[in-house]
Design a protein around this motif. Sequence first.
Motif, PDB file in Angstrom:
ATOM      1  N   MET A  95       0.829  -1.211   0.000  1.00  0.00           N
ATOM      2  CA  MET A  95       0.000   0.000   0.000  1.00  0.00           C
ATOM      3  C   MET A  95       0.860   1.257   0.000  1.00  0.00           C
ATOM      4  SD  MET A  95      -2.896  -1.146   2.739  1.00  0.00           S
ATOM      5  CE  MET A  95      -3.550   0.503   2.973  1.00  0.00           C
ATOM      6  N   GLY A  96       1.967   1.220   0.745  1.00  0.00           N
ATOM      7  CA  GLY A  96       2.861   2.372   0.767  1.00  0.00           C
ATOM      8  C   GLY A  96       3.614   2.528  -0.535  1.00  0.00           C
ATOM      9  N   LYS A  97       4.241   1.466  -0.976  1.00  0.00           N
ATOM     10  CA  LYS A  97       5.093   1.552  -2.178  1.00  0.00           C
ATOM     11  C   LYS A  97       4.259   1.746  -3.446  1.00  0.00           C
ATOM     12  CE  LYS A  97       8.915   0.756  -1.484  1.00  0.00           C
ATOM     13  NZ  LYS A  97       9.841   1.699  -0.859  1.00  0.00           N
ATOM     14  N   SER A  98       3.108   1.086  -3.526  1.00  0.00           N
ATOM     15  CA  SER A  98       2.269   1.191  -4.723  1.00  0.00           C
ATOM     16  C   SER A  98       1.134   2.194  -4.554  1.00  0.00           C
ATOM     17  CB  SER A  98       1.712  -0.189  -5.105  1.00  0.00           C
ATOM     18  OG  SER A  98       2.751  -1.036  -5.543  1.00  0.00           O
TER      19      SER A  98
ATOM     20  N   PRO B 203      12.012  16.155 -11.240  1.00  0.00           N
ATOM     21  CA  PRO B 203      12.098  16.261 -12.708  1.00  0.00           C
ATOM     22  C   PRO B 203      11.231  15.211 -13.403  1.00  0.00           C
ATOM     23  CG  PRO B 203      14.282  16.380 -11.703  1.00  0.00           C
ATOM     24  CD  PRO B 203      13.331  15.991 -10.606  1.00  0.00           C
ATOM     25  N   THR B 204      10.718  15.545 -14.562  1.00  0.00           N
ATOM     26  CA  THR B 204       9.790  14.667 -15.287  1.00  0.00           C
ATOM     27  C   THR B 204      10.351  13.278 -15.581  1.00  0.00           C
ATOM     28  OG1 THR B 204       8.659  16.561 -16.258  1.00  0.00           O
ATOM     29  CG2 THR B 204       8.403  14.452 -17.381  1.00  0.00           C
ATOM     30  N   PRO B 205      11.622  13.113 -15.946  1.00  0.00           N
ATOM     31  CA  PRO B 205      12.106  11.755 -16.226  1.00  0.00           C
ATOM     32  C   PRO B 205      11.909  10.781 -15.073  1.00  0.00           C
ATOM     33  CG  PRO B 205      13.682  13.361 -17.038  1.00  0.00           C
ATOM     34  CD  PRO B 205      12.646  14.131 -16.277  1.00  0.00           C
ATOM     35  N   ILE B 206      12.030  11.263 -13.829  1.00  0.00           N
ATOM     36  CA  ILE B 206      11.839  10.319 -12.720  1.00  0.00           C
ATOM     37  C   ILE B 206      10.368  10.011 -12.516  1.00  0.00           C
ATOM     38  CG2 ILE B 206      13.975  11.011 -11.603  1.00  0.00           C
ATOM     39  CD1 ILE B 206      11.145  11.951  -9.622  1.00  0.00           C
ATOM     40  N   SER B 207       9.480  10.899 -12.969  1.00  0.00           N
ATOM     41  CA  SER B 207       8.055  10.586 -12.911  1.00  0.00           C
ATOM     42  C   SER B 207       7.758   9.369 -13.775  1.00  0.00           C
ATOM     43  CB  SER B 207       7.231  11.787 -13.382  1.00  0.00           C
ATOM     44  OG  SER B 207       7.473  12.906 -12.566  1.00  0.00           O
ATOM     45  N   ALA B 208       8.426   9.300 -14.916  1.00  0.00           N
ATOM     46  CA  ALA B 208       8.235   8.158 -15.810  1.00  0.00           C
ATOM     47  C   ALA B 208       8.899   6.909 -15.262  1.00  0.00           C
ATOM     48  CB  ALA B 208       8.799   8.493 -17.192  1.00  0.00           C
ATOM     49  N   LEU B 209      10.117   7.057 -14.765  1.00  0.00           N
ATOM     50  CA  LEU B 209      10.876   5.887 -14.326  1.00  0.00           C
ATOM     51  C   LEU B 209      10.349   5.312 -13.024  1.00  0.00           C
ATOM     52  CD1 LEU B 209      13.332   4.025 -14.673  1.00  0.00           C
ATOM     53  CD2 LEU B 209      14.676   5.704 -13.418  1.00  0.00           C
ATOM     54  N   ILE B 210      10.110   6.157 -12.051  1.00  0.00           N
ATOM     55  CA  ILE B 210       9.792   5.679 -10.712  1.00  0.00           C
ATOM     56  C   ILE B 210       8.293   5.633 -10.463  1.00  0.00           C
ATOM     57  CG2 ILE B 210      10.026   6.204  -8.251  1.00  0.00           C
ATOM     58  CD1 ILE B 210      12.750   7.280  -8.792  1.00  0.00           C
ATOM     59  N   HIS B 211       7.593   6.684 -10.820  1.00  0.00           N
ATOM     60  CA  HIS B 211       6.209   6.809 -10.391  1.00  0.00           C
ATOM     61  C   HIS B 211       5.209   6.397 -11.456  1.00  0.00           C
ATOM     62  CE1 HIS B 211       8.538   9.873  -7.990  1.00  0.00           C
ATOM     63  NE2 HIS B 211       8.275   8.884  -7.174  1.00  0.00           N
ATOM     64  N   ALA B 212       5.663   5.711 -12.475  1.00  0.00           N
ATOM     65  CA  ALA B 212       4.745   5.195 -13.481  1.00  0.00           C
ATOM     66  C   ALA B 212       5.047   3.755 -13.827  1.00  0.00           C
ATOM     67  CB  ALA B 212       4.814   6.056 -14.743  1.00  0.00           C
ATOM     68  N   ALA B 213       6.312   3.450 -14.022  1.00  0.00           N
ATOM     69  CA  ALA B 213       6.647   2.165 -14.631  1.00  0.00           C
ATOM     70  C   ALA B 213       7.311   1.169 -13.696  1.00  0.00           C
ATOM     71  CB  ALA B 213       7.563   2.406 -15.831  1.00  0.00           C
ATOM     72  N   THR B 214       8.008   1.618 -12.678  1.00  0.00           N
ATOM     73  CA  THR B 214       8.817   0.659 -11.921  1.00  0.00           C
ATOM     74  C   THR B 214       8.548   0.674 -10.424  1.00  0.00           C
ATOM     75  OG1 THR B 214      10.619   2.266 -11.984  1.00  0.00           O
ATOM     76  CG2 THR B 214      10.672   0.550 -13.628  1.00  0.00           C
TER      77      THR B 214
ATOM     78  N   VAL C 225       6.595   2.168  -8.218  1.00  0.00           N
ATOM     79  CA  VAL C 225       5.241   2.047  -7.676  1.00  0.00           C
ATOM     80  C   VAL C 225       4.600   0.697  -8.015  1.00  0.00           C
ATOM     81  CG1 VAL C 225       4.767   4.513  -7.576  1.00  0.00           C
ATOM     82  CG2 VAL C 225       4.278   3.259  -9.670  1.00  0.00           C
ATOM     83  N   THR C 226       5.181  -0.016  -8.949  1.00  0.00           N
ATOM     84  CA  THR C 226       4.654  -1.353  -9.251  1.00  0.00           C
ATOM     85  C   THR C 226       5.362  -2.435  -8.433  1.00  0.00           C
ATOM     86  OG1 THR C 226       6.186  -1.572 -11.114  1.00  0.00           O
ATOM     87  CG2 THR C 226       4.011  -0.676 -11.596  1.00  0.00           C
TER      88      THR C 226
ATOM     89  N   SER D  84      -4.944   5.553 -10.148  1.00  0.00           N
ATOM     90  CA  SER D  84      -6.125   4.784 -10.550  1.00  0.00           C
ATOM     91  C   SER D  84      -5.739   3.447 -11.171  1.00  0.00           C
ATOM     92  CB  SER D  84      -6.952   5.611 -11.535  1.00  0.00           C
ATOM     93  OG  SER D  84      -8.115   4.906 -11.926  1.00  0.00           O
ATOM     94  N   GLN D  85      -4.739   3.454 -12.048  1.00  0.00           N
ATOM     95  CA  GLN D  85      -4.334   2.215 -12.708  1.00  0.00           C
ATOM     96  C   GLN D  85      -3.665   1.247 -11.734  1.00  0.00           C
ATOM     97  OE1 GLN D  85      -5.412   1.559 -15.859  1.00  0.00           O
ATOM     98  NE2 GLN D  85      -6.427   3.509 -15.420  1.00  0.00           N
ATOM     99  N   LEU D  86      -2.954   1.768 -10.755  1.00  0.00           N
ATOM    100  CA  LEU D  86      -2.417   0.896  -9.705  1.00  0.00           C
ATOM    101  C   LEU D  86      -3.559   0.252  -8.933  1.00  0.00           C
ATOM    102  CD1 LEU D  86       0.473   3.176  -8.394  1.00  0.00           C
ATOM    103  CD2 LEU D  86       0.755   0.959  -9.505  1.00  0.00           C
ATOM    104  N   GLY D  87      -4.645   0.998  -8.768  1.00  0.00           N
ATOM    105  CA  GLY D  87      -5.825   0.414  -8.134  1.00  0.00           C
ATOM    106  C   GLY D  87      -6.394  -0.738  -8.947  1.00  0.00           C
TER     107      GLY D  87
END
Length: 672
Positions: free
Chosen positions: A236-239, A255-266, A268-269, A323-326
């Motif tokens: 729940m915390g990590k995702s 910065p935007t690149p880390i939004s893609a790397l960390i908080h979208a694709a890797t 948080v999953t 939402s998609q993580l949900g």
Amino acid sequence: MASSISQNLLLAIALAPLVGAIVAGLFGWVVGRRGAHTVTILGVALSFAGSAMVLMQVLEGARFAGTIYEWAVLGGLKMEVGFLVDGLTAMMMVVVTFVSLMVHIYTIGYMDEDPGYTRFFSYISLFTFAMLMLVMSNNFLQLFFGWEAVGLVSYLLIGFWYKKPSAIFANLKAFLVNRVGDFGFILGIGLVVAYAGTLDYAEAFAKAGELAALSFPGTDWALLTVTCICLFVGAMGKSAQFPLHVWLPDSMEGPTPISALIHAATMVTAGIFMVARMSPLFELSDTALNLVLVIGAITAFFMGLLGVIQNDIKRVIAYSTLSQLGYMTVALGVSAYSVAVFHLMTHAFFKALLFLGAGSVIIGMHHDQDIRNMGGLRKYMPITWITSLLGSLALIGTPFFSGFYSKDSIILAVQASRLPGAGFATFAVVAGVFVTAFYSFRMYFLVFHGEERFRHKPFPGEHDHADAHGHAHVHVPHETPAVVWLPLVLLAIPSVVIGFLTMAPMLVGDFFKDSIVVDAARHGAMAEVAKHAGHATEMGLHGFVGLPFWLALAGVVTAWVFYLKVPAIPAALNKALAPLRVILENKYYMDWFNENVLARGARLVGTGLWKGGDQAVIDGVVINGSARAVGVFAGLLRLVQTGQLYWYALVMVLGVFGLMTWRLWPYLSAAL
């Protein structure tokens, strides 16, 4: 057919990004900006190539499960570094390294003018190493190491612009919220170790049946239920699941690149991956699964609603990620683990694409992130436009796009579930289709179509400087350099086709046969999914007549009417639904509750412990009280210790007299 994977190859995959991070981080002043991005990109590229080789070997039947290094042995408990490579791990390795490679390349253009250029490359390469160690682990100790390492690097990246107060607040918030989840996670690991007596996955899973028969000490709760819930608190915390989701939108300060790397694709999953890996434990607790299902449903629907009112382009996508993580968590809750990780994979590509596309728009708009200041960018940024459109179509589940296959499979699985929370979850994921389509294409239409609002900017920001007449200087948008748009094109390809190509082997085939365990007799959701997942073309064609497609279409059309044709409608709705908008703008008052109830309550408790415990008891009684007692005793003793001989002689005489009286008193009293 290969039977085993080279240990040296696996070590090279894991360590190559670490080497790049060390060189860029410690010797960036020597190798320079070009050297820093070259060595880190080369390291991640080697990892991606190696991961692709491993995936091919896994498809041929190869596996690896073994110890690389034995760190310590405590009694019968072994602490070691080891790798477990099967279908689940191989898929995650390829996704992590490919997305990371795209982000590394993109960063050359995005961070070109930033003074922290080499430091940033060091951080993202270090993150890649940590994520690989997490997904490749074969034991809970290494899993926890990778878990904490990605959290640490995330903290560093969110607060990368450390002179920006909002960034510092955001990374502290992420750190504290994740500590709550990690506390539950380590408790779950501790319960596994205490009752299974091992840190090794295979050994712990082999004892799952024994653990299921035990009760938590002092209660009638099932031990395995408590263990799984504790592990899920970590997820729940990590995702970023409700109510531990509050850190992720604020993390857009980085910065935007880390939004893609960390908080979208890797990163948080990681929670989704962990629960899927722990499927042999979760399958034995319907209570834990139902909790997972309900939490995921709340996150999928209610976090999507928040995306409707966002005006920052990155925050719209951030709430989409929540939402998609949900959706993924809902799939885990109904035991459709393979569907959850399938959506994890498809989502990684199109969400990374959308984040990097947003970054491209931000560059083209000269750092303006407010979508109300955009419009008409399609003709100025054609590559960013078409790739963002493809990513948006994948996100809303358009038939034949990657997101369609994974999202529709989740809906099918939830509808087939018999868990108590399945009814609410079905509503949440179906209604969420309309919400997702609406906010996604609200952003798309406001950014790429309609009036060119960047010429007069109704909401000027900090980067807009007015001239002597009070008019902001007009920055005409432009397409970004090839180093920025090339990753968009490369991410757009899997965003379109990866679902069609991989659905059958991942959901119907045996790709996850030795990675994921499902009790089909008790949890039959996958049986329903299997009826459709074996035929990608038929499923895609059937999608055009299904309810989700029409809901998505309704969302797109509604957004088109509201924001391109009749903008007076959303303005009127804003006034009519003002109370609801206030609730959404305040994010359900979760931040207010955390800051004014939890944080202030903690400060009150802390102040009470400080004043009452530290100052009054420890300082006042234990330390100062003992000093005062010694002082009183010394004062009394000082009265008799005068240093005068006649006083001592008198005391001795009186003492002898008293002693003689005491000894002779019985005889005197008898005589009298």
